[in-house]
Design a protein around this motif. Structure first.
Motif, PDB file in Angstrom:
ATOM      1  N   TYR A   1      -3.287   2.432   9.034  1.00 10.63           N
ATOM      2  CA  TYR A   1      -2.508   1.047   9.019  1.00 10.63           C
ATOM      3  C   TYR A   1      -3.388   0.025   8.116  1.00 10.63           C
ATOM      4  O   TYR A   1      -2.658  -0.698   7.442  1.00 10.63           O
ATOM      5  CB  TYR A   1      -2.404   0.481  10.269  1.00 10.63           C
TER       6      TYR A   1
ATOM      7  N   ASP B   1       8.030  -5.144  11.930  1.00  6.77           N
ATOM      8  CA  ASP B   1       6.606  -4.850  12.481  1.00  6.77           C
ATOM      9  C   ASP B   1       6.518  -3.622  13.308  1.00  6.77           C
ATOM     10  O   ASP B   1       5.731  -2.741  13.309  1.00  6.77           O
ATOM     11  CB  ASP B   1       6.017  -5.970  13.020  1.00  6.77           C
TER      12      ASP B   1
ATOM     13  N   TYR C   1      -0.085  -3.327   4.489  1.00 11.14           N
ATOM     14  CA  TYR C   1       0.949  -3.943   5.124  1.00 11.14           C
ATOM     15  C   TYR C   1       0.696  -5.461   5.561  1.00 11.14           C
ATOM     16  O   TYR C   1       1.668  -6.302   5.357  1.00 11.14           O
ATOM     17  CB  TYR C   1       1.582  -2.982   6.179  1.00 11.14           C
TER      18      TYR C   1
ATOM     19  N   GLN D   1       6.116  -0.394  12.146  1.00 16.15           N
ATOM     20  CA  GLN D   1       5.063   0.030  11.457  1.00 16.15           C
ATOM     21  C   GLN D   1       4.229   0.747  12.606  1.00 16.15           C
ATOM     22  O   GLN D   1       3.516   1.970  12.240  1.00 16.15           O
ATOM     23  CB  GLN D   1       4.097  -1.120  11.026  1.00 16.15           C
TER      24      GLN D   1
ATOM     25  N   SER E   1      -3.229   0.452   4.482  1.00 17.85           N
ATOM     26  CA  SER E   1      -1.678   0.399   3.926  1.00 17.85           C
ATOM     27  C   SER E   1      -1.240  -0.910   3.246  1.00 17.85           C
ATOM     28  O   SER E   1      -0.374  -0.792   2.529  1.00 17.85           O
ATOM     29  CB  SER E   1      -0.449   0.779   5.141  1.00 17.85           C
TER      30      SER E   1
END
Lengths: 387, 387, 387, 387
Positions: A364, A47, A369, A50, A367
């Protein structure tokens, strides 16, 4: 012009994120659980990577021992490198064992003190493996009631413990001694203010420096003054950045008082703190109790960058001229001109020049994620502040 | 002479102890476990009864719902009576469910608000069974970041929720609306100060009164002034007693600033607050994180008694005369004469006249009760702040 | 979009400057004298008119009685009109007579109370002549030592005095009741917080409203919360703007915490406070102890405008959407987007559209006004806080 | 038993009263005049001698230069001796000249710095004549606005000035460097906390020590912790005693928080501070804005004695035993037992053994001294804080 080039200054601003910011946190009233939270130190580092991937400014991750104890720290370091980040400071934790109810290194019981010191020494062992420079020491030690223990005797014990750990430090390793006004102890903390931390550091030697947590002061304390004093004395080792309206609220840095953060960074720039040779480590130490954690870290890194960018825009020559002339409003205006500038376009350019998205938060979010970790991280125990 | 007879005043001082003081508590950093801690509400009440048995001044026990939820509240009430105490105020808890992350009765989501209000109504149902007069409402609701939610809209929601609960109150039932400056919310609390609580109370009606928690104020706040104001306005419903050096430290009442406690009790005496008709409830709300819990409660009751005894010794006539004459030092001296008196012998006599031991702490220690519960309370889950 | 049009909002922001800001001021340690300081109320108004001439946003001047007592208030009003401004609020001063050592309207001595009330009534007489709407009441009354006087009796006296003054108010006249935590009294102030002021206002009637001085709160107080509460209750009468790092520092508004000022103005916009019908008066109450006074006022007006402009840029729809969705970071980001905007170009345009210089400070400096008053104001006694 | 004998401890407690406490004082809002106030330093000393005559514990008087500048300091010293007291510390005042608007020893203008340093050197000259040991340095220096001056450069200037004064000290002379959080400067003070004072003292050498003014801290600061730290480090030079509820209120010591004063004196006793060899000077620094001045000083001396007597009653052996055993409540109880003791009879005996009245306040009132000075001190200019 500023004392350091704008781009150089920004480039030098490396913000370390803390592994524990990615786990659940809360208050004594409730720890709210969130989705996709890491279950182990490896996932925390994934994490953290990121945050660096989208900001380009968070290249290292601080560990908390025992929360991040793994059987193979070399493997953890390799995992970090694979993710594009490095392991950073080791934060010793001697406050979550029932033995530490009345203190760790300052406990009246010598057995408990020995146990606590051994843990600190173990942390240096880990540093040897991870290649970490910094051992961050924050002690929850203190007392809740007048008379509960002897203030001075506790200082003697603290001094003794610090000396043993200091002697164990290898070349290029440092102690960062953090102070805090209160919580969890409510009458005395054994290291409540920068004066206490500074006093112990000069007694120890050059490898002991002070860590300034921006949420650990009494109301009204001028933090940037302390920063200027410590830089002048060569003893500012690190920041634990966060923000607060009341006590140690641990909100995102810059969220509560962005002007204060700017003033702090102005003193950092003024005192040479963005020069790597000065050795100031910029770390986040926050709790994202109610907001998404990775986003909270990205926003915090951006806030720190914006404050720094503004500080780098201060016209140092004009400021000095107005100050020397005793021009109160003129000197203040030089500072405010920089603060009032919208630096977001400048930072967007800085990012694009490095192949990053202009808007890290949007990138972000786009993304995927977060959806990915929510889907993947099923089962196991979510990381938190528990031992 | 004082405005109320010394003995009558002391006799009227009934201090309610909180069921949760007997369970484990701590800070966000660590909850240290202690020996002999109750495993259920019945055991909590058994412990609370000890405090009353040795002090003669703690005849009721406050409950916290859901922590003290039992299948049969009538049975719990009977158990209390069997132990020599009674059930007191019902403290509603709408802060320990993941649903309440962004608030309970002020949550932007109407579903969550409904759930929270239903819990409050359930608490009134319980009051009907337990015969409790007081519904204590403390809301952890608030926001952590500027802009997070609309301050005014949250007040509208709060107002609406309170009105619904108020309408449900039976004869002889009251709302005690508590305020708190911060924690767990770190930007706004929805009821941060006495002004907010008072404003809602007068909007609701005569059955809504303010609860003053002595640890819930900004630094420098003159609490006894607030007490005097609320007594003058007929809106002082209750105290949540504890003490603090910094924030909501929840230390034993009188431990941090015994002179402040005395000044508060002086205003209580002055404003008729020891007359039962005034309806002021005196409650403890503390955490014994590192000290034995029953002893901590006994000490707290004794501290409250000592402060009250001193307040009852204030020569009201001499005080008024000096005040009217503008004799600054003389008036202050009248107050200080009472404060500087060692009232412990007077309280020992008061106890012995009631068949109690002169020294409740020593008597409790000698009773063997603690060893007994340590031996008996094996297995099960110790009570704490968990849901 | 915002709740009020950007330009309309700015147009409606009329900032009243205080006559006493143009005179000398200081701390108890020293009042430093400056050059060109006015010698009488007429000269003060001439200076105040300069602030309006260059900012276009400071059309009225508050008076302080007795500091600004003149034999002919009508002539003073005409002088103001000649200079392009109007007389504003009347600030009653009942704290600079030896009689008031132990209080004015709350003094234990009825003779002193009568004298103080008579002064307040005289102020209303002056308002009749000057056409002022607002009577600003700040009482230095309080006590320094516990027991010195009876807290509750002082409230009774205060209530009685306020009622007499309230009854004297003409149509369209109001009381603005200001509160302050401490100074000059150091144990109790008789109106220490918004709750006390609010309580008295609702007892008086609709013509009594609260004045919020931004420097008069305990550390950590959330001022914008109070603003939102008072607007919701229809009792926000006025602001006394200034800023502070510690106590009632009386620095230029926006100087110490520009983000706080923005948050306050956000609540003002949100609560309709820029609509003239709401009746919120925006006043400065500051001390320019070490900076040039007229420049200090110009800078303050500009700071208030910048904060207001940012508040007017808040995207109210987006904010509401994010708030309703429980999007903590998104809602905060909407607010911060507005705050982080550099509004100086927008304000420069706003000025130029009104025929004003884009940079009021530069224009004032270039005007030669300061040199002129330094040359002209020779002899006489410089105005200050003296009676 | 305590660490020093009860009677020896009390005998060693010599409290220096400040000459300026006998003159008029006030706040920035108003200095109320009182009757019988001294018109010159000789009369101040005559008043101070009364305090010693009735308490037997105030044998020296601190001077403030330039307030107490006389043409013949030897004559002033002789006058003091004639009255039964001696001259004590010299307090340098570099804050009441227009030149010092932007600072004294830290002023950006070297001419002003030279002037300020010369004044400090003059104070040492005076010490040579008066035989004073201590030069008390409190600097009002600081800034009001961010950017106004360079924080670090001001430290360099401060360091340079202190070094020059330090070098001028004779044998047996000391610098007492006082710190203060804020007022009169409102952004930075150049010596805001004990850490700053301590840092400069260790840079200077053994003749530089810290002066702790009990009103000069941020809210929540644990003063007794600082006292313990400074005693441990051998750098506690003096106290400036007073008390406060809010800021630097300068109320009578012990008036606002008698328990805090007791805790401070407990650390003094614990750290050997009542042993004259430790060199701790106990001074009052207060303002009697509304109470009679001589009475205010007598009460303050008595309050300090009472707190000290209680501290001397602490059972050090029992305390140490409980602390070592980790008995939280037991250790606290040992301390509280001493605090809760009514020491007034013990002090009455102590006085009578020395031929003093048991009740100094009553004896002073009965002496007729006040009526005498009111009658005699007609004409002239009452002493105050003016230059």
């Amino acid at each position: 012009m500023s004392m350091i080039d704008f781009t150089t200054g920004l480039n030098n601003l490396a913000i370390e994120t803390p592994s524990w910011a990615y786990g659940n946190s809360g208050t004594r009233f409730k720890v709210f659980t969130q989705h996709g939270v890491p279950r182990d130190p490896f996932e925390k580092i994934t994490d953290a990577a990121q945050v660096h991937a989208f900001t380009g400014a968070a290249p290292t991750v601080a560990l908390h021992i025992p929360w991040d104890r793994v059987s193979d720290f070399a493997a953890l370091a390799t995992h970090a490198t694979d993710q594009g980040v490095k392991l950073g400071a080791i934060n010793a934790n001697v406050f979550q064992d029932d033995d530490y109810m009345l203190g760790s290194v300052t406990n009246p019981d010598p057995r408990v003190r020995r146990k606590a010191i051994d843990h600190l020494l173990e942390c240096v062992d880990i540093m040897d493996v991870t290649g970490s420079r910094d051992l961050k020491l924050w002690f929850s030690d203190g007392t809740n009631y007048p008379g509960q223990d002897d203030i001075r005797a506790r200082q003697d014990r603290l001094s003794e413990a610090l000396a043993e750990v200091y002697d164990r430090l290898g070349d290029g390793q440092r102690i960062l001694l953090e102070y805090k006004l209160f919580e969890p102890a409510f009458y005395t903390m054994d290291v409540p203010d920068w004066g206490t931390s500074f006093l112990h550091c000069i007694a120890l030697g050059p490898k002991a420096t002070v860590c300034v947590d921006t949420g650990h002061h009494a109301p009204g304390t001028n933090i940037e003054f302390i920063v200027a004093m410590l830089l002048r004395a060569g003893r500012l080792g690190a920041f634990d950045f966060n923000s607060r309206f009341y006590a140690d609220d641990d909100l995102m840095v810059g969220a509560a008082d962005p002007f204060q953060l700017f003033r702090i960074m102005h003193e950092v720039v003024r005192g040479g703190g963005l020069d790597p040779a000065t050795g100031v480590a910029f770390m986040l130490d926050q709790c994202h109790n109610i907001e998404p954690k990775i986003q909270g870290q990205i926003r915090s890194v951006m806030n720190a960058q914006e404050a720094t960018a503004k500080a780098l825009l201060v016209d140092a020559d004009a400021l000095k001229a107005a100050q020397s002339a005793g021009d109160v409003l003129g000197a203040n205006a030089v500072l405010m001109d920089a603060y009032n500038t919208d630096v977001r376009p400048l930072l967007a350019s800085w990012r694009e020049e490095r192949g990053l998205a202009a808007d890290p938060m949007a990138a972000y979010k786009a993304s995927g994620y977060f959806d990915k970790i929510v889907a993947e991280r099923v089962g196991g125990t979510q990381a938190g502040w528990g031992a």
